[in-house]
Design a protein around this motif. Structure first.
Motif, PDB file in Angstrom:
ATOM      1  N   PHE A 149      -0.196  14.619  11.933  1.00 45.16           N
ATOM      2  CA  PHE A 149      -1.746  15.661  10.850  1.00 45.16           C
ATOM      3  C   PHE A 149      -0.738  16.541   9.766  1.00 45.16           C
ATOM      4  CE2 PHE A 149      -3.752  19.541  10.469  1.00 45.16           C
ATOM      5  CZ  PHE A 149      -5.748  19.026  10.359  1.00 45.16           C
ATOM      6  N   ARG A 150       0.223  17.211  10.163  1.00 42.67           N
ATOM      7  CA  ARG A 150       1.014  18.597   9.944  1.00 42.67           C
ATOM      8  C   ARG A 150       1.281  17.762   8.552  1.00 42.67           C
ATOM      9  NH1 ARG A 150       0.428  24.233   8.374  1.00 42.67           N
ATOM     10  NH2 ARG A 150       2.323  24.029   6.363  1.00 42.67           N
ATOM     11  N   TYR A 151       1.816  16.948   8.346  1.00 39.36           N
ATOM     12  CA  TYR A 151       2.356  15.678   7.153  1.00 39.36           C
ATOM     13  C   TYR A 151       1.147  16.150   6.202  1.00 39.36           C
ATOM     14  CZ  TYR A 151       4.613  12.638   3.970  1.00 39.36           C
ATOM     15  OH  TYR A 151       4.224  12.075   3.662  1.00 39.36           O
ATOM     16  N   LEU A 152      -0.229  15.368   6.455  1.00 36.77           N
ATOM     17  CA  LEU A 152      -1.308  15.102   5.940  1.00 36.77           C
ATOM     18  C   LEU A 152      -1.736  16.215   5.460  1.00 36.77           C
ATOM     19  CD1 LEU A 152      -3.065  12.560   7.662  1.00 36.77           C
ATOM     20  CD2 LEU A 152      -1.899  11.941   6.210  1.00 36.77           C
ATOM     21  N   VAL A 169       1.235  -0.838   0.036  1.00 36.16           N
ATOM     22  CA  VAL A 169      -0.015  -0.227   0.322  1.00 36.16           C
ATOM     23  C   VAL A 169       1.307   1.696  -0.012  1.00 36.16           C
ATOM     24  CG1 VAL A 169      -1.866   1.242   1.094  1.00 36.16           C
ATOM     25  CG2 VAL A 169      -1.519  -1.052   1.348  1.00 36.16           C
ATOM     26  N   VAL A 170       2.398   0.983   0.946  1.00 38.05           N
ATOM     27  CA  VAL A 170       2.812   2.148   0.773  1.00 38.05           C
ATOM     28  C   VAL A 170       3.265   2.503  -0.966  1.00 38.05           C
ATOM     29  CG1 VAL A 170       4.979   3.116   1.784  1.00 38.05           C
ATOM     30  CG2 VAL A 170       3.100   2.161   3.254  1.00 38.05           C
ATOM     31  N   ARG A 171       3.455   1.634  -1.701  1.00 33.74           N
ATOM     32  CA  ARG A 171       4.772   1.436  -2.717  1.00 33.74           C
ATOM     33  C   ARG A 171       3.685   2.139  -3.372  1.00 33.74           C
ATOM     34  NH1 ARG A 171       7.330  -2.672  -0.615  1.00 33.74           N
ATOM     35  NH2 ARG A 171       5.905  -4.412  -1.694  1.00 33.74           N
ATOM     36  N   ARG A 172       2.537   1.928  -3.627  1.00 33.72           N
ATOM     37  CA  ARG A 172       1.182   2.062  -4.303  1.00 33.72           C
ATOM     38  C   ARG A 172       1.198   3.790  -4.259  1.00 33.72           C
ATOM     39  NH1 ARG A 172      -3.672  -1.232  -4.790  1.00 33.72           N
ATOM     40  NH2 ARG A 172      -3.300  -1.044  -2.676  1.00 33.72           N
ATOM     41  N   THR A 173       1.118   4.121  -3.258  1.00 32.78           N
ATOM     42  CA  THR A 173       0.764   5.692  -2.735  1.00 32.78           C
ATOM     43  C   THR A 173       1.965   6.230  -3.269  1.00 32.78           C
ATOM     44  OG1 THR A 173      -0.963   4.761  -0.580  1.00 32.78           O
ATOM     45  CG2 THR A 173       0.047   7.824  -1.060  1.00 32.78           C
ATOM     46  N   LEU A 215       8.230  11.155   0.267  1.00 33.60           N
ATOM     47  CA  LEU A 215       6.740  10.476   0.852  1.00 33.60           C
ATOM     48  C   LEU A 215       7.433   9.191   1.122  1.00 33.60           C
ATOM     49  CD1 LEU A 215       4.591  10.918  -2.700  1.00 33.60           C
ATOM     50  CD2 LEU A 215       4.223  11.779  -0.719  1.00 33.60           C
ATOM     51  N   THR A 216       7.875   9.130   2.629  1.00 33.59           N
ATOM     52  CA  THR A 216       8.765   8.367   2.667  1.00 33.59           C
ATOM     53  C   THR A 216       7.791   7.001   3.940  1.00 33.59           C
ATOM     54  OG1 THR A 216       9.107   9.176   5.318  1.00 33.59           O
ATOM     55  CG2 THR A 216      10.740  10.498   3.215  1.00 33.59           C
ATOM     56  N   GLU A 217       8.837   6.110   4.044  1.00 33.21           N
ATOM     57  CA  GLU A 217       7.512   4.894   4.077  1.00 33.21           C
ATOM     58  C   GLU A 217       6.822   5.157   5.705  1.00 33.21           C
ATOM     59  OE1 GLU A 217       7.534   0.361   4.980  1.00 33.21           O
ATOM     60  OE2 GLU A 217       8.865   0.890   3.409  1.00 33.21           O
ATOM     61  N   ARG A 218       8.353   5.958   6.538  1.00 37.14           N
ATOM     62  CA  ARG A 218       7.992   6.000   8.030  1.00 37.14           C
ATOM     63  C   ARG A 218       6.401   7.313   8.098  1.00 37.14           C
ATOM     64  NH1 ARG A 218       9.697   9.647  11.688  1.00 37.14           N
ATOM     65  NH2 ARG A 218      10.284  10.951  10.186  1.00 37.14           N
ATOM     66  N   LEU A 219       6.514   8.013   6.794  1.00 34.54           N
ATOM     67  CA  LEU A 219       5.787   9.075   7.174  1.00 34.54           C
ATOM     68  C   LEU A 219       4.293   8.684   6.707  1.00 34.54           C
ATOM     69  CD1 LEU A 219       8.307  12.461   6.209  1.00 34.54           C
ATOM     70  CD2 LEU A 219       6.572  12.180   8.300  1.00 34.54           C
ATOM     71  N   LEU A 220       4.083   7.790   5.567  1.00 37.73           N
ATOM     72  CA  LEU A 220       3.520   7.201   5.007  1.00 37.73           C
ATOM     73  C   LEU A 220       2.292   6.537   5.987  1.00 37.73           C
ATOM     74  CD1 LEU A 220       3.679   6.946   1.252  1.00 37.73           C
ATOM     75  CD2 LEU A 220       2.492   8.411   2.675  1.00 37.73           C
ATOM     76  N   SER A 221       3.292   5.504   7.133  1.00 37.87           N
ATOM     77  CA  SER A 221       2.439   4.481   7.759  1.00 37.87           C
ATOM     78  C   SER A 221       1.670   5.148   9.162  1.00 37.87           C
ATOM     79  CB  SER A 221       3.830   3.764   8.511  1.00 37.87           C
ATOM     80  OG  SER A 221       4.414   2.837   7.054  1.00 37.87           O
ATOM     81  N   LYS A 222       2.511   6.426   9.986  1.00 40.43           N
ATOM     82  CA  LYS A 222       1.797   7.415  10.666  1.00 40.43           C
ATOM     83  C   LYS A 222       2.000   8.266  10.627  1.00 40.43           C
ATOM     84  CE  LYS A 222       1.344   6.182  15.754  1.00 40.43           C
ATOM     85  NZ  LYS A 222       1.428   6.644  17.032  1.00 40.43           N
TER      86      LYS A 222
END
Length: 50
Positions: free
Chosen positions: A32-35, A5-9, A22-29
């Protein structure tokens, strides 16, 4: 979160935005500011196309 899912994102959003990263760590959890930054960048890019 599932790695597929992370790779597809990363692949799909990576075509649209460059910042924030778009790092795996930031996309995993994501904090709010990142989103907020990701959504804002997508909106800016979409506005430029139209």
């Amino acid at each position: 979160m599932n790695g597929a899912v992370v790779r597809r994102t990363q692949e799909s959003l990576g075509r649209v935005i460059r910042k924030p990263p778009l790092t795996e760590r930031l996309l995993s959890k994501p904090p709010f500011r990142y989103l907020h930054d990701v959504i804002g960048e997508v909106r800016r890019r979409r506005r430029r196309r139209w």
